[in-house]
Write a protein that holds these residues in place. Structure first.
Motif, PDB file in Angstrom:
ATOM      1  N   THR A  43      31.265  55.270 101.379  1.00 24.48           N
ATOM      2  CA  THR A  43      31.393  56.236 100.288  1.00 24.48           C
ATOM      3  C   THR A  43      31.049  57.645 100.757  1.00 24.48           C
ATOM      4  OG1 THR A  43      30.876  54.553  98.624  1.00 24.48           O
ATOM      5  CG2 THR A  43      30.561  56.848  97.987  1.00 24.48           C
ATOM      6  N   CYS A  44      30.011  57.764 101.579  1.00 22.73           N
ATOM      7  CA  CYS A  44      29.613  59.081 102.085  1.00 22.73           C
ATOM      8  C   CYS A  44      30.696  59.684 102.974  1.00 22.73           C
ATOM      9  CB  CYS A  44      28.297  58.971 102.854  1.00 22.73           C
ATOM     10  SG  CYS A  44      26.848  58.729 101.808  1.00 22.73           S
ATOM     11  N   ILE A  45      31.328  58.860 103.793  1.00 22.64           N
ATOM     12  CA  ILE A  45      32.411  59.362 104.645  1.00 22.64           C
ATOM     13  C   ILE A  45      33.569  59.849 103.784  1.00 22.64           C
ATOM     14  CG2 ILE A  45      34.097  58.746 106.406  1.00 22.64           C
ATOM     15  CD1 ILE A  45      32.028  56.754 107.514  1.00 22.64           C
ATOM     16  N   ASP A  46      33.921  59.062 102.772  1.00 13.72           N
ATOM     17  CA  ASP A  46      35.005  59.480 101.869  1.00 13.72           C
ATOM     18  C   ASP A  46      34.699  60.827 101.218  1.00 13.72           C
ATOM     19  OD1 ASP A  46      36.768  57.358 102.230  1.00 13.72           O
ATOM     20  OD2 ASP A  46      35.834  56.125 100.686  1.00 13.72           O
ATOM     21  N   ALA A  47      33.444  61.033 100.840  1.00 13.90           N
ATOM     22  CA  ALA A  47      33.059  62.276 100.173  1.00 13.90           C
ATOM     23  C   ALA A  47      33.137  63.478 101.107  1.00 13.90           C
ATOM     24  CB  ALA A  47      31.649  62.143  99.609  1.00 13.90           C
ATOM     25  N   LEU A  48      32.951  63.243 102.414  1.00 14.37           N
ATOM     26  CA  LEU A  48      32.972  64.339 103.378  1.00 14.37           C
ATOM     27  C   LEU A  48      34.385  64.718 103.808  1.00 14.37           C
ATOM     28  CD1 LEU A  48      29.923  63.233 105.529  1.00 14.37           C
ATOM     29  CD2 LEU A  48      30.105  65.401 104.286  1.00 14.37           C
ATOM     30  N   ARG A  49      35.330  63.842 103.628  1.00 15.54           N
ATOM     31  CA  ARG A  49      36.692  64.096 104.108  1.00 15.54           C
ATOM     32  C   ARG A  49      37.299  65.391 103.571  1.00 15.54           C
ATOM     33  NH1 ARG A  49      39.266  57.933 104.172  1.00 15.54           N
ATOM     34  NH2 ARG A  49      39.246  57.727 106.454  1.00 15.54           N
ATOM     35  N   PRO A  50      37.148  65.697 102.280  1.00 20.33           N
ATOM     36  CA  PRO A  50      37.781  66.932 101.774  1.00 20.33           C
ATOM     37  C   PRO A  50      37.087  68.225 102.207  1.00 20.33           C
ATOM     38  CG  PRO A  50      37.326  65.343  99.999  1.00 20.33           C
ATOM     39  CD  PRO A  50      36.554  64.906 101.190  1.00 20.33           C
ATOM     40  N   THR A  51      35.937  68.119 102.890  1.00 20.21           N
ATOM     41  CA  THR A  51      35.169  69.319 103.215  1.00 20.21           C
ATOM     42  C   THR A  51      35.630  70.002 104.494  1.00 20.21           C
ATOM     43  OG1 THR A  51      33.459  68.142 104.490  1.00 20.21           O
ATOM     44  CG2 THR A  51      33.162  68.286 102.087  1.00 20.21           C
ATOM     45  N   VAL A  52      36.506  69.333 105.275  1.00 23.82           N
ATOM     46  CA  VAL A  52      36.982  69.902 106.538  1.00 23.82           C
ATOM     47  C   VAL A  52      38.488  69.715 106.637  1.00 23.82           C
ATOM     48  CG1 VAL A  52      34.821  69.649 107.826  1.00 23.82           C
ATOM     49  CG2 VAL A  52      36.430  67.745 107.737  1.00 23.82           C
ATOM     50  N   SER A  53      39.094  70.465 107.547  1.00 20.18           N
ATOM     51  CA  SER A  53      40.545  70.412 107.685  1.00 20.18           C
ATOM     52  C   SER A  53      41.017  69.332 108.653  1.00 20.18           C
ATOM     53  CB  SER A  53      41.064  71.772 108.157  1.00 20.18           C
ATOM     54  OG  SER A  53      40.480  72.129 109.390  1.00 20.18           O
ATOM     55  N   PHE A  81      38.942  45.488 107.055  1.00 19.58           N
ATOM     56  CA  PHE A  81      40.171  46.279 107.000  1.00 19.58           C
ATOM     57  C   PHE A  81      40.813  46.231 105.618  1.00 19.58           C
ATOM     58  CE2 PHE A  81      40.162  45.770 111.713  1.00 19.58           C
ATOM     59  CZ  PHE A  81      40.279  47.116 112.046  1.00 19.58           C
ATOM     60  N   LYS A  82      40.941  45.043 105.077  1.00 18.17           N
ATOM     61  CA  LYS A  82      41.699  44.889 103.830  1.00 18.17           C
ATOM     62  C   LYS A  82      40.918  45.343 102.602  1.00 18.17           C
ATOM     63  CE  LYS A  82      44.576  41.066 105.501  1.00 18.17           C
ATOM     64  NZ  LYS A  82      44.931  39.629 105.326  1.00 18.17           N
ATOM     65  N   GLU A  83      39.646  44.996 102.531  1.00 20.99           N
ATOM     66  CA  GLU A  83      38.853  45.297 101.336  1.00 20.99           C
ATOM     67  C   GLU A  83      38.063  46.600 101.462  1.00 20.99           C
ATOM     68  OE1 GLU A  83      39.252  43.522  98.649  1.00 20.99           O
ATOM     69  OE2 GLU A  83      40.552  42.089  99.697  1.00 20.99           O
ATOM     70  N   LYS A  84      37.534  46.860 102.647  1.00 13.39           N
ATOM     71  CA  LYS A  84      36.723  48.067 102.839  1.00 13.39           C
ATOM     72  C   LYS A  84      37.522  49.234 103.397  1.00 13.39           C
ATOM     73  CE  LYS A  84      33.046  46.113 101.260  1.00 13.39           C
ATOM     74  NZ  LYS A  84      32.576  46.496  99.905  1.00 13.39           N
ATOM     75  N   LYS A  85      38.779  48.984 103.718  1.00 10.96           N
ATOM     76  CA  LYS A  85      39.710  50.054 104.112  1.00 10.96           C
ATOM     77  C   LYS A  85      39.259  50.825 105.350  1.00 10.96           C
ATOM     78  CE  LYS A  85      42.016  48.959 100.418  1.00 10.96           C
ATOM     79  NZ  LYS A  85      43.226  48.095 100.525  1.00 10.96           N
ATOM     80  N   LEU A  86      38.724  50.099 106.334  1.00 10.03           N
ATOM     81  CA  LEU A  86      38.368  50.759 107.582  1.00 10.03           C
ATOM     82  C   LEU A  86      39.617  51.238 108.304  1.00 10.03           C
ATOM     83  CD1 LEU A  86      35.528  48.749 109.362  1.00 10.03           C
ATOM     84  CD2 LEU A  86      35.345  50.647 107.777  1.00 10.03           C
ATOM     85  N   ASP A  87      39.460  52.322 109.062  1.00 11.68           N
ATOM     86  CA  ASP A  87      40.554  52.813 109.893  1.00 11.68           C
ATOM     87  C   ASP A  87      40.596  52.118 111.246  1.00 11.68           C
ATOM     88  OD1 ASP A  87      41.638  54.915 108.155  1.00 11.68           O
ATOM     89  OD2 ASP A  87      39.684  55.872 108.433  1.00 11.68           O
ATOM     90  N   TYR A  88      39.436  51.718 111.757  1.00 13.74           N
ATOM     91  CA  TYR A  88      39.422  51.076 113.073  1.00 13.74           C
ATOM     92  C   TYR A  88      38.076  50.386 113.293  1.00 13.74           C
ATOM     93  CZ  TYR A  88      36.587  55.060 114.672  1.00 13.74           C
ATOM     94  OH  TYR A  88      35.603  55.994 114.825  1.00 13.74           O
TER      95      TYR A  88
END
Length: 255
Positions: A62-72, A95-102
């Protein structure tokens, strides 16, 4: 050169400093093009020490998701995690439920014949370099699952006081052949450089990267990336990362 780091820890693993936002600021200050968070992945039963507790996983994401819009630049959600043969459904769930990228494969432990786990950093003297073969086979099995596009510090098991021998050669060949067959990227890890030159057996060297391993990589076309493996925001892009890029070029590693 595109500046990236896919190997970033947080204080949740209990051996790192700084907030998630601190790491993002460090990436911004360093001019990174991509930042990947990959804290030590928890298992539901909290196996292994010095890992994020499973109860913290949702907050981490959740914290990572919140930080995504703060940078380009892109911020990716990942975990550095061990391969355990009983956990294939869990990796799929991430991957499927927590939507990890890698997922980074960070194989700090390998499973013995009796099901117990042996630390790659303290291969017992009674096993010696024979243990490297079991370690390499565990890495091969992991890569063949398709869940791990990047193998973190693939030479970390050489952080032991044993001299290079035929077992080392065979272990390297197992790992490199598996990487070739699966299209896995190998990470040259700057954190081993941060640990400094050490006396390991009869050799004075970094615990990793281990030149003997990377000389074999250089004879292949396996892609290599540099990972900071930062446990502090100040290490996001430091002199050790720069040194890792220098030796990667000196050793003719592919990017």
């Amino acid at each position: 050169m595109k500046k990236t780091n896919y190997h970033t820890h947080t204080k949740r693993c209990m051996h790192a400093n700084g907030t998630d936002a601190d790491y993002v600021k460090a990436a911004l200050d360093a001019g990174l093009d991509v930042l990947g968070f990959s804290d030590h992945g928890p298992f539901p039963d909290n196996r292994f020490d010095f890992r994020m507790p499973y109860a913290d996983l949702d907050e981490y994401l959740t914290c990572i998701d919140a930080l995504r819009p703060t940078v380009s630049f892109p911020i990716l959600k990942g975990l550095e995690i061990e391969y355990c043969p009983d956990s294939l459904d869990y990796y799929s769930f991430l991957f499927k439920e927590k939507k990890l990228d890698y997922l980074l494969l960070g194989q700090h432990y390998y499973q013995d014949d009796d099901g117990s786990y042996i630390s790659a950093f303290s291969t017992p003297e009674k096993i010696g370099t024979r243990g490297y073969i079991k370690y390499a086979r565990s890495v091969k099995e992991a890569l063949e699952t398709g869940y791990f596009p990047i193998l973190a510090h693939p030479d970390v098991f050489f952080n032991n006081p044993y001299s290079w021998d035929d077992n080392c050669e065979e272990a390297c060949d197992i790992i490199l052949n598996a990487a070739i067959q699966t299209g896995t990227v190998l990470e040259l890890n700057a954190n081993g450089i941060r640990k400094g030159i050490q006396l390991l057996g009869n050799d004075r060297r970094w615990p990793y990267p281990y030149p003997n391993f990377w000389k074999k990589v250089a004879k292949t076309s396996i892609p290599v990336l540099i990972g900071s493996d930062c446990h502090d925001p100040a290490s996001m892009w430091d002199s050790c990362v720069e040194e890792a890029y220098r030796i990667a070029a000196e050793w003719n590693l592919s990017d």
